[in-house]
Design a protein around this motif. Structure first.
Motif, PDB file in Angstrom:
ATOM      1  N   SER A 277     -40.952 -14.870 -27.401  1.00  0.00           N
ATOM      2  CA  SER A 277     -41.604 -15.732 -28.375  1.00  0.00           C
ATOM      3  C   SER A 277     -41.600 -17.154 -27.832  1.00  0.00           C
ATOM      4  CB  SER A 277     -40.892 -15.673 -29.729  1.00  0.00           C
ATOM      5  OG  SER A 277     -41.509 -16.529 -30.670  1.00  0.00           O
TER       6      SER A 277
ATOM      7  N   CYS B 227     -44.533 -20.196 -33.960  1.00  0.00           N
ATOM      8  CA  CYS B 227     -44.275 -18.833 -33.475  1.00  0.00           C
ATOM      9  C   CYS B 227     -43.160 -18.186 -34.287  1.00  0.00           C
ATOM     10  CB  CYS B 227     -43.891 -18.861 -31.996  1.00  0.00           C
ATOM     11  SG  CYS B 227     -45.245 -19.321 -30.902  1.00  0.00           S
ATOM     12  N   TRP B 228     -43.092 -16.860 -34.236  1.00  0.00           N
ATOM     13  CA  TRP B 228     -42.001 -16.203 -34.958  1.00  0.00           C
ATOM     14  C   TRP B 228     -40.690 -16.417 -34.216  1.00  0.00           C
ATOM     15  CZ3 TRP B 228     -46.013 -12.276 -33.813  1.00  0.00           C
ATOM     16  CH2 TRP B 228     -45.881 -11.721 -32.552  1.00  0.00           C
ATOM     17  N   SER B 229     -39.653 -16.506 -34.957  1.00  0.00           N
ATOM     18  CA  SER B 229     -38.327 -16.789 -34.407  1.00  0.00           C
ATOM     19  C   SER B 229     -37.607 -15.488 -34.099  1.00  0.00           C
ATOM     20  CB  SER B 229     -37.508 -17.622 -35.401  1.00  0.00           C
ATOM     21  OG  SER B 229     -37.324 -16.903 -36.615  1.00  0.00           O
ATOM     22  N   TYR B 230     -36.482 -15.611 -33.398  1.00  0.00           N
ATOM     23  CA  TYR B 230     -35.680 -14.440 -33.057  1.00  0.00           C
ATOM     24  C   TYR B 230     -34.816 -13.972 -34.223  1.00  0.00           C
ATOM     25  CZ  TYR B 230     -37.018 -15.390 -28.227  1.00  0.00           C
ATOM     26  OH  TYR B 230     -37.731 -15.595 -27.066  1.00  0.00           O
TER      27      TYR B 230
ATOM     28  N   LYS C  60     -36.568 -11.626 -40.145  1.00  0.00           N
ATOM     29  CA  LYS C  60     -37.044 -12.061 -41.455  1.00  0.00           C
ATOM     30  C   LYS C  60     -37.886 -10.950 -42.051  1.00  0.00           C
ATOM     31  CE  LYS C  60     -37.210 -16.994 -40.308  1.00  0.00           C
ATOM     32  NZ  LYS C  60     -38.072 -18.211 -40.209  1.00  0.00           N
TER      33      LYS C  60
ATOM     34  N   TYR D 101     -39.818  -7.542 -41.698  1.00  0.00           N
ATOM     35  CA  TYR D 101     -39.164  -6.891 -40.549  1.00  0.00           C
ATOM     36  C   TYR D 101     -40.107  -5.981 -39.754  1.00  0.00           C
ATOM     37  CZ  TYR D 101     -35.112  -8.348 -43.305  1.00  0.00           C
ATOM     38  OH  TYR D 101     -34.210  -9.074 -44.037  1.00  0.00           O
TER      39      TYR D 101
ATOM     40  N   LEU E 161     -41.558  -6.761 -36.937  1.00  0.00           N
ATOM     41  CA  LEU E 161     -41.242  -6.911 -35.520  1.00  0.00           C
ATOM     42  C   LEU E 161     -40.004  -6.117 -35.136  1.00  0.00           C
ATOM     43  CD1 LEU E 161     -42.089  -8.331 -32.901  1.00  0.00           C
ATOM     44  CD2 LEU E 161     -40.568 -10.216 -33.538  1.00  0.00           C
TER      45      LEU E 161
ATOM     46  N   GLN F 142     -47.347  -7.180 -37.838  1.00  0.00           N
ATOM     47  CA  GLN F 142     -46.606  -8.433 -37.699  1.00  0.00           C
ATOM     48  C   GLN F 142     -47.522  -9.600 -37.322  1.00  0.00           C
ATOM     49  OE1 GLN F 142     -43.532  -9.414 -38.220  1.00  0.00           O
ATOM     50  NE2 GLN F 142     -43.612 -11.397 -37.154  1.00  0.00           N
TER      51      GLN F 142
ATOM     52  N   HIS G  42     -48.202 -12.814 -39.701  1.00  0.00           N
ATOM     53  CA  HIS G  42     -47.744 -14.114 -39.237  1.00  0.00           C
ATOM     54  C   HIS G  42     -48.881 -15.133 -39.161  1.00  0.00           C
ATOM     55  CE1 HIS G  42     -44.980 -16.837 -37.201  1.00  0.00           C
ATOM     56  NE2 HIS G  42     -45.942 -17.096 -36.319  1.00  0.00           N
TER      57      HIS G  42
END
Length: 242
Positions: free
Chosen positions: A59, A65-68, A71, A74, A76, A137, A141
Protein backbone atom coordinates in the motif's frame (compact mmCIF):
# COMPACT_ATOMS: atom_id res chain seq x y z
CA UNK A 1 0.44 -55.33 -30.60
CA UNK A 2 0.95 -57.53 -27.51
CA UNK A 3 -1.23 -56.74 -24.49
CA UNK A 4 1.80 -55.98 -22.31
CA UNK A 5 3.16 -53.49 -24.82
CA UNK A 6 -0.25 -51.87 -25.15
CA UNK A 7 -0.56 -51.54 -21.38
CA UNK A 8 2.89 -49.99 -21.26
CA UNK A 9 1.85 -47.33 -23.78
CA UNK A 10 -1.31 -46.63 -21.77
CA UNK A 11 0.72 -46.16 -18.57
CA UNK A 12 3.13 -43.82 -20.33
CA UNK A 13 0.24 -41.71 -21.66
CA UNK A 14 -1.22 -41.60 -18.16
CA UNK A 15 2.10 -40.37 -16.77
CA UNK A 16 2.55 -37.73 -19.49
CA UNK A 17 -0.91 -36.28 -18.88
CA UNK A 18 -0.20 -36.15 -15.15
CA UNK A 19 3.08 -34.34 -15.80
CA UNK A 20 1.26 -31.88 -18.08
CA UNK A 21 -1.24 -31.08 -15.31
CA UNK A 22 1.61 -30.59 -12.86
CA UNK A 23 3.34 -28.25 -15.30
CA UNK A 24 0.20 -26.13 -15.64
CA UNK A 25 -0.19 -25.89 -11.88
CA UNK A 26 3.48 -25.05 -11.40
CA UNK A 27 3.40 -22.35 -14.07
CA UNK A 28 0.27 -20.81 -12.55
CA UNK A 29 1.83 -20.84 -9.10
CA UNK A 30 4.96 -19.17 -10.46
CA UNK A 31 2.88 -16.39 -12.02
CA UNK A 32 1.01 -15.85 -8.75
CA UNK A 33 4.22 -15.58 -6.76
CA UNK A 34 5.70 -13.13 -9.27
CA UNK A 35 2.73 -10.75 -9.41
CA UNK A 36 1.69 -10.92 -5.74
CA UNK A 37 4.14 -8.19 -4.55
CA UNK A 38 3.27 -5.88 -7.47
CA UNK A 39 0.68 -3.12 -7.72
CA UNK A 40 -2.72 -4.42 -8.70
CA UNK A 41 -4.72 -1.19 -8.86
CA UNK A 42 -4.14 2.47 -9.70
CA UNK A 43 -6.09 5.18 -7.89
CA UNK A 44 -6.69 8.57 -9.46
CA UNK A 45 -7.78 11.36 -7.13
CA UNK A 46 -10.56 13.35 -8.75
CA UNK A 47 -9.74 16.72 -7.17
CA UNK A 48 -6.03 17.12 -7.95
CA UNK A 49 -5.36 14.24 -10.35
CA UNK A 50 -2.94 12.49 -7.99
CA UNK A 51 -2.05 8.91 -8.95
CA UNK A 52 -1.70 6.30 -6.22
CA UNK A 53 -0.83 2.60 -6.48
CA UNK A 54 -1.69 -0.31 -4.22
CA UNK A 55 -1.74 -4.08 -4.29
CA UNK A 56 -2.79 -7.10 -2.31
CA UNK A 57 0.22 -7.00 0.01
CA UNK A 58 1.48 -3.44 -0.50
CA UNK A 59 0.00 0.00 0.00
CA UNK A 60 1.18 3.53 -0.61
CA UNK A 61 2.08 5.87 2.24
CA UNK A 62 -0.58 8.41 1.31
CA UNK A 63 -3.52 8.96 3.61
CA UNK A 64 -5.98 8.15 0.85
CA UNK A 65 -4.59 4.64 0.42
CA UNK A 66 -5.78 1.82 2.64
CA UNK A 67 -3.71 1.26 5.73
CA UNK A 68 -2.20 -1.94 7.08
CA UNK A 69 -4.51 -1.83 10.06
CA UNK A 70 -7.54 -4.11 9.53
CA UNK A 71 -10.77 -2.19 9.19
CA UNK A 72 -14.30 -3.37 8.47
CA UNK A 73 -15.67 -4.78 6.20
CA UNK A 74 -12.30 -6.65 6.06
CA UNK A 75 -12.45 -7.37 2.33
CA UNK A 76 -8.69 -7.03 2.01
CA UNK A 77 -7.94 -9.41 4.88
CA UNK A 78 -10.32 -12.06 3.55
CA UNK A 79 -8.77 -11.69 0.12
CA UNK A 80 -5.29 -12.28 1.53
CA UNK A 81 -6.49 -15.33 3.47
CA UNK A 82 -8.00 -16.93 0.36
CA UNK A 83 -4.81 -16.17 -1.56
CA UNK A 84 -2.72 -18.04 1.01
CA UNK A 85 -5.13 -20.99 1.03
CA UNK A 86 -4.93 -21.17 -2.75
CA UNK A 87 -1.13 -21.21 -2.72
CA UNK A 88 -0.87 -23.80 0.05
CA UNK A 89 -3.43 -26.07 -1.61
CA UNK A 90 -1.64 -26.12 -4.95
CA UNK A 91 1.69 -26.68 -3.18
CA UNK A 92 0.25 -29.85 -1.61
CA UNK A 93 -0.88 -31.09 -5.02
CA UNK A 94 2.52 -30.39 -6.58
CA UNK A 95 4.22 -32.16 -3.68
CA UNK A 96 2.13 -35.29 -4.29
CA UNK A 97 2.93 -35.18 -7.99
CA UNK A 98 6.67 -34.84 -7.37
CA UNK A 99 6.52 -37.63 -4.81
CA UNK A 100 4.86 -39.96 -7.31
CA UNK A 101 7.69 -39.35 -9.79
CA UNK A 102 10.25 -40.90 -7.44
CA UNK A 103 11.24 -44.45 -8.49
CA UNK A 104 10.33 -46.06 -5.15
CA UNK A 105 7.27 -43.97 -4.34
CA UNK A 106 5.06 -44.50 -7.37
CA UNK A 107 2.34 -46.44 -5.57
CA UNK A 108 2.27 -44.43 -2.34
CA UNK A 109 -0.74 -42.25 -3.07
CA UNK A 110 -3.85 -43.95 -4.42
CA UNK A 111 -6.25 -42.08 -6.70
CA UNK A 112 -3.62 -39.40 -7.21
CA UNK A 113 -5.30 -37.87 -10.26
CA UNK A 114 -8.59 -37.46 -8.42
CA UNK A 115 -6.89 -35.81 -5.45
CA UNK A 116 -4.88 -33.47 -7.67
CA UNK A 117 -8.07 -32.56 -9.52
CA UNK A 118 -9.86 -31.75 -6.26
CA UNK A 119 -6.93 -29.66 -5.01
CA UNK A 120 -6.80 -27.77 -8.31
CA UNK A 121 -10.50 -26.94 -8.10
CA UNK A 122 -10.16 -25.86 -4.46
CA UNK A 123 -7.19 -23.66 -5.28
CA UNK A 124 -9.00 -22.12 -8.26
CA UNK A 125 -12.07 -21.41 -6.13
CA UNK A 126 -10.01 -19.76 -3.39
CA UNK A 127 -8.15 -17.64 -5.93
CA UNK A 128 -11.45 -16.61 -7.51
CA UNK A 129 -12.78 -15.51 -4.12
CA UNK A 130 -9.53 -13.63 -3.51
CA UNK A 131 -9.90 -11.65 -6.74
CA UNK A 132 -13.59 -10.90 -6.14
CA UNK A 133 -12.95 -9.69 -2.59
CA UNK A 134 -10.05 -7.54 -3.75
CA UNK A 135 -12.31 -5.94 -6.34
CA UNK A 136 -14.91 -5.33 -3.62
CA UNK A 137 -12.22 -3.70 -1.50
CA UNK A 138 -11.24 -1.39 -4.35
CA UNK A 139 -14.84 -0.36 -5.04
CA UNK A 140 -15.54 0.22 -1.36
CA UNK A 141 -12.35 2.26 -0.88
CA UNK A 142 -12.68 4.54 -3.89
CA UNK A 143 -16.36 5.51 -3.54
CA UNK A 144 -16.80 9.06 -4.85
CA UNK A 145 -13.37 10.53 -4.11
CA UNK A 146 -11.19 8.47 -6.47
CA UNK A 147 -11.29 6.48 -9.64
CA UNK A 148 -9.65 3.07 -9.94
CA UNK A 149 -8.00 1.23 -12.79
CA UNK A 150 -7.01 -2.43 -12.44
CA UNK A 151 -3.49 -3.11 -13.69
CA UNK A 152 -2.13 -6.02 -15.74
CA UNK A 153 -0.84 -7.80 -12.62
CA UNK A 154 -4.41 -8.21 -11.41
CA UNK A 155 -5.57 -9.63 -14.75
CA UNK A 156 -2.74 -12.20 -14.80
CA UNK A 157 -4.28 -13.74 -11.69
CA UNK A 158 -7.41 -14.50 -13.71
CA UNK A 159 -5.28 -16.43 -16.19
CA UNK A 160 -3.76 -18.37 -13.30
CA UNK A 161 -7.24 -19.19 -12.05
CA UNK A 162 -8.22 -20.40 -15.52
CA UNK A 163 -5.13 -22.64 -15.70
CA UNK A 164 -5.99 -24.13 -12.31
CA UNK A 165 -9.48 -24.98 -13.52
CA UNK A 166 -8.16 -26.38 -16.79
CA UNK A 167 -5.61 -28.54 -14.96
CA UNK A 168 -8.33 -29.84 -12.62
CA UNK A 169 -10.56 -30.84 -15.55
CA UNK A 170 -7.73 -32.65 -17.35
CA UNK A 171 -6.66 -34.44 -14.18
CA UNK A 172 -10.23 -35.57 -13.51
CA UNK A 173 -10.60 -36.87 -17.08
CA UNK A 174 -7.30 -38.67 -16.68
CA UNK A 175 -8.63 -40.35 -13.54
CA UNK A 176 -11.93 -41.35 -15.18
CA UNK A 177 -10.24 -42.67 -18.33
CA UNK A 178 -7.51 -44.78 -16.77
CA UNK A 179 -8.99 -45.94 -13.47
CA UNK A 180 -10.58 -49.10 -14.99
CA UNK A 181 -8.38 -51.56 -16.94
CA UNK A 182 -9.17 -52.08 -20.58
CA UNK A 183 -11.00 -55.26 -21.51
CA UNK A 184 -8.78 -57.56 -23.52
CA UNK A 185 -10.29 -60.68 -25.13
CA UNK A 186 -6.96 -62.51 -24.81
CA UNK A 187 -7.00 -62.18 -21.00
CA UNK A 188 -8.91 -64.91 -19.21
CA UNK A 189 -10.85 -63.99 -16.11
CA UNK A 190 -10.94 -66.52 -13.29
CA UNK A 191 -14.20 -66.29 -11.32
CA UNK A 192 -13.92 -66.04 -7.57
CA UNK A 193 -16.22 -67.99 -5.27
CA UNK A 194 -16.88 -66.95 -1.69
CA UNK A 195 -18.58 -68.87 1.07
CA UNK A 196 -22.12 -68.00 2.07
CA UNK A 197 -21.07 -66.70 5.48
CA UNK A 198 -17.98 -65.00 4.09
CA UNK A 199 -15.69 -66.86 6.50
CA UNK A 200 -13.06 -69.43 5.63
CA UNK A 201 -11.58 -70.60 2.34
CA UNK A 202 -13.60 -72.20 -0.40
CA UNK A 203 -12.25 -75.11 -2.40
CA UNK A 204 -13.15 -75.15 -6.06
CA UNK A 205 -13.46 -78.54 -7.73
CA UNK A 206 -13.49 -78.63 -11.54
CA UNK A 207 -16.67 -79.93 -13.05
CA UNK A 208 -14.89 -82.46 -15.26
CA UNK A 209 -13.16 -84.10 -12.31
CA UNK A 210 -16.34 -83.94 -10.22
CA UNK A 211 -18.56 -85.58 -12.81
CA UNK A 212 -16.14 -88.43 -13.55
CA UNK A 213 -16.46 -90.44 -10.29
CA UNK A 214 -20.17 -89.76 -10.03
CA UNK A 215 -20.80 -91.03 -13.56
CA UNK A 216 -18.68 -94.12 -12.88
CA UNK A 217 -20.56 -94.94 -9.67
CA UNK A 218 -23.88 -94.41 -11.40
CA UNK A 219 -22.97 -96.71 -14.29
CA UNK A 220 -21.70 -99.40 -11.92
CA UNK A 221 -24.92 -99.28 -9.88
CA UNK A 222 -26.98 -99.53 -13.06
CA UNK A 223 -25.06 -102.60 -14.22
CA UNK A 224 -25.48 -104.23 -10.80
CA UNK A 225 -29.24 -103.68 -10.99
CA UNK A 226 -29.45 -105.05 -14.53
CA UNK A 227 -27.57 -108.32 -13.73
CA UNK A 228 -30.08 -109.69 -11.12
CA UNK A 229 -32.96 -108.80 -13.39
CA UNK A 230 -31.42 -110.75 -16.28
CA UNK A 231 -30.80 -113.80 -14.01
CA UNK A 232 -34.40 -113.76 -12.84
CA UNK A 233 -35.70 -113.55 -16.38
CA UNK A 234 -33.47 -116.51 -17.40
CA UNK A 235 -34.79 -118.69 -14.53
CA UNK A 236 -38.40 -117.88 -15.32
CA UNK A 237 -38.15 -119.00 -18.96
CA UNK A 238 -37.70 -122.83 -18.28
CA UNK A 239 -40.49 -122.83 -15.71
CA UNK A 240 -42.79 -121.26 -18.26
CA UNK A 241 -41.95 -123.93 -20.86
CA UNK A 242 -42.75 -126.74 -18.47
Amino acid sequence: MPPQRRQQHVDQTHTYIRMFCGSLCGFSLLMLICVSPMDWVQFLVIKNGLELYAGLWISCSHELCWSYTPKPPYYLQYSRAFFLISVLTILIGLGWLLRSCLPRRRSVTTNLDLKVSMLSFISATCLLLCLILFLAQVQWHTRDTMESVLLWAYHINWWSDFLYMFSGVISFLNYVTFRSPSLDPNVTVIPTVSSRLGIGPVTIVPFAEDEGPMSETKSSSDTEEKLPNEELSNTDLPNAEM
